[in-house]
Design an enzyme around this catalytic site. Structure first.
Site, PDB file in Angstrom:
ATOM      1  N   GLU A  42     -13.922   5.619  -0.747  1.00 22.75           N
ATOM      2  CA  GLU A  42     -14.835   4.697  -0.053  1.00 22.75           C
ATOM      3  C   GLU A  42     -15.517   5.430   1.097  1.00 22.75           C
ATOM      4  OE1 GLU A  42     -13.038   0.526   0.382  1.00 22.75           O
ATOM      5  OE2 GLU A  42     -11.303   1.734  -0.156  1.00 22.75           O
TER       6      GLU A  42
ATOM      7  N   LYS B 227     -15.888   4.000   4.921  1.00 24.54           N
ATOM      8  CA  LYS B 227     -14.785   3.687   5.839  1.00 24.54           C
ATOM      9  C   LYS B 227     -14.938   4.568   7.069  1.00 24.54           C
ATOM     10  CE  LYS B 227     -10.891   2.030   4.567  1.00 24.54           C
ATOM     11  NZ  LYS B 227      -9.489   1.924   4.163  1.00 24.54           N
TER      12      LYS B 227
ATOM     13  N   GLU C 220       0.875  -1.186   0.000  1.00 17.88           N
ATOM     14  CA  GLU C 220       0.000   0.000   0.000  1.00 17.88           C
ATOM     15  C   GLU C 220       0.898   1.218   0.000  1.00 17.88           C
ATOM     16  OE1 GLU C 220      -2.651   0.409   3.356  1.00 17.88           O
ATOM     17  OE2 GLU C 220      -3.679  -1.478   2.943  1.00 17.88           O
TER      18      GLU C 220
ATOM     19  N   GLU D 184      -9.427   8.694   5.485  1.00 20.75           N
ATOM     20  CA  GLU D 184      -9.526   7.294   5.042  1.00 20.75           C
ATOM     21  C   GLU D 184     -10.509   7.117   3.871  1.00 20.75           C
ATOM     22  OE1 GLU D 184      -7.908   4.444   6.085  1.00 20.75           O
ATOM     23  OE2 GLU D 184      -6.598   5.709   7.295  1.00 20.75           O
TER      24      GLU D 184
END
Ligand SMILES: *[C@@H]1O[C@H](CO)[C@@H](O)[C@H](O)[C@H]1NC(C)=O
Ligand SMILES: *[C@@H]1O[C@H](CO)[C@@H](O)[C@H](O)[C@H]1NC(C)=O
Length: 340
Positions: free
Chosen positions: A311, A314, A262, A321
């Site tokens: 997203e 999250k 990541e 995030e």
């Protein structure tokens, strides 16, 4: 004779073409992490098409299920499959359970290009008990080997919190991360890489008085850190990766390569440096950088950008995030990025 020369010439041309054809292989090193905690995300098969149309050749899959694996079948996208931290206790304690996991998610999907299994992600920060990682890795690996699939490498994904030390040549595993030395040695024995989540963004946010934004964004034009061994660092990403390499070396695991499982930068959510401009700069510079490698280990660094989509669900942790995505749920780019 002339024919021979022609043949030799053709061979030379083939060699040159071979070399040229090898150049795009550098971009083989870029993958993107696929998380699904958002509303209105495309179907798995649309997601696979979006990867292909952008020339993204690798994917990390956190939520492993039949639907996603079927969509990926035959796609040639190189995969990191996560077990999920919630699976660790059973995977560690029960070899039959691990074998069943491998059967359901690996053996039953023969047309996938699975490169690595990530047994746990950022344990314990993201949940799970560090004590379970190694026994779970061993159970998964044994099941793969028994199934004739020992070429799939079994690892775990860690972040920079498991390391400490500065400059990078002084990197060691931190004293509380006592699970790491045996994991590193196991990886060395199986020829698997360590998966490392590398975030200059979080390091910068954690220490804005010592770290400049340019250093974090790959935009410094001069050396920022000169290591005791003479290595020169112009960006924080390399320093974080090399700190991890030093930690591996310090426990006798010099042969273990690092795959960056990541890395990314949020485009909103912190009111300061999480902007579209910085996210675009970081991620584009990252893509352009990874074929060079680090001062300690020049050469291609296989890297997975976090993440494919913004997203909105999250809900753990910081607002940022939700904003690491390269794409919006409607498949439009969050900001322009060139992958190839
Ligand atoms: C181990 O896992 C298998 C397969 O999921 C399951 O049938 C069995 O009950 C488990 N054993 C224990 C002791 O939990
Ligand atoms: C050291 O590693 C442990 C285990 O991964 C982690 O929980 C802890 O936060 C780390 N300590 C520091 C100072 O980063």
């Amino acid at each position: 004779m002339a024919e021979h020369r022609a043949a030799a010439y053709m061979f030379a041309v083939a060699m040159v073409l071979g070399v040229l054809a090898a150049i795009p292989a550098a971009v083989q090193s870029i993958g993107v992490c696929y998380g699904v905690n958002g509303d209105g995300l495309p179907s798995a098969s649309d997601v696979v098409e979006l990867y292909k149309s952008n020339g993204i050749t690798g994917m990390r899959v956190y939520t492993v299920n039949d639907n996603t694996l079927q969509a990926l079948s035959g796609s040639n996208i190189g995969l990191i499959l996560d077990t999920g931290n919630d699976q660790l206790p059973e995977l560690a304690a029960n070899a039959t359970y691990a074998a069943a996991w491998v059967k359901a998610n690996v053996q039953s999907h023969r047309r996938l290009t699975i490169k690595y299994i990530a047994v746990g992600n950022e344990v314990p920060g993201q949940g799970g008990n560090p004590r379970d990682i190694l026994p779970a890795m061993k159970n998964i690996r044994n099941a793969l080997v028994r199934a004739g699939l020992g070429g799939i490498k079994v690892s775990t994904a860690v972040n920079s919190a498991v390391t400490q030390g500065f400059p990078p040549s002084k990197g060691i595993f931190n004293a509380s991360a006592s699970h790491m030395p045996p994991i590193a040695q196991y990886l060395a024995s199986t020829g698997a890489p360590l998966l490392a989540n590398i975030y200059p963004y979080f390091s910068y946010k954690g220490d804005t008085s010592h770290i400049t934004l340019d250093y974090a964004l790959f935009s410094s034009t001069t050396t920022v850190v000169t290591d005791d061994n003479g290595n020169q660092y112009q960006n924080l990403f390399d320093a974080l990766v090399d700190t991890m390499y030093s930690a591996l070396e310090s426990v006798g695991a010099k042969t273990v390569p690092i795959v960056v499982s990541e890395s990314g930068w949020p485009s909103a959510g912190d009111g300061t440096v999480a902007t579209m401009e910085n996210a675009q700069m970081y991620n584009q510079n990252l893509i352009n950088h990874v074929e060079k490698g680090t001062p300690k280990r020049p050469g291609d660094i296989e890297t997975y950008i976090f993440a494919m989509f913004n997203e909105n669900n999250k809900n753990e942790g910081e607002e940022t995030e939700k904003h690491f995505g390269l794409f919006n749920p409607d498949q439009s780019p969050a900001y322009p990025i060139i992958f190839v």
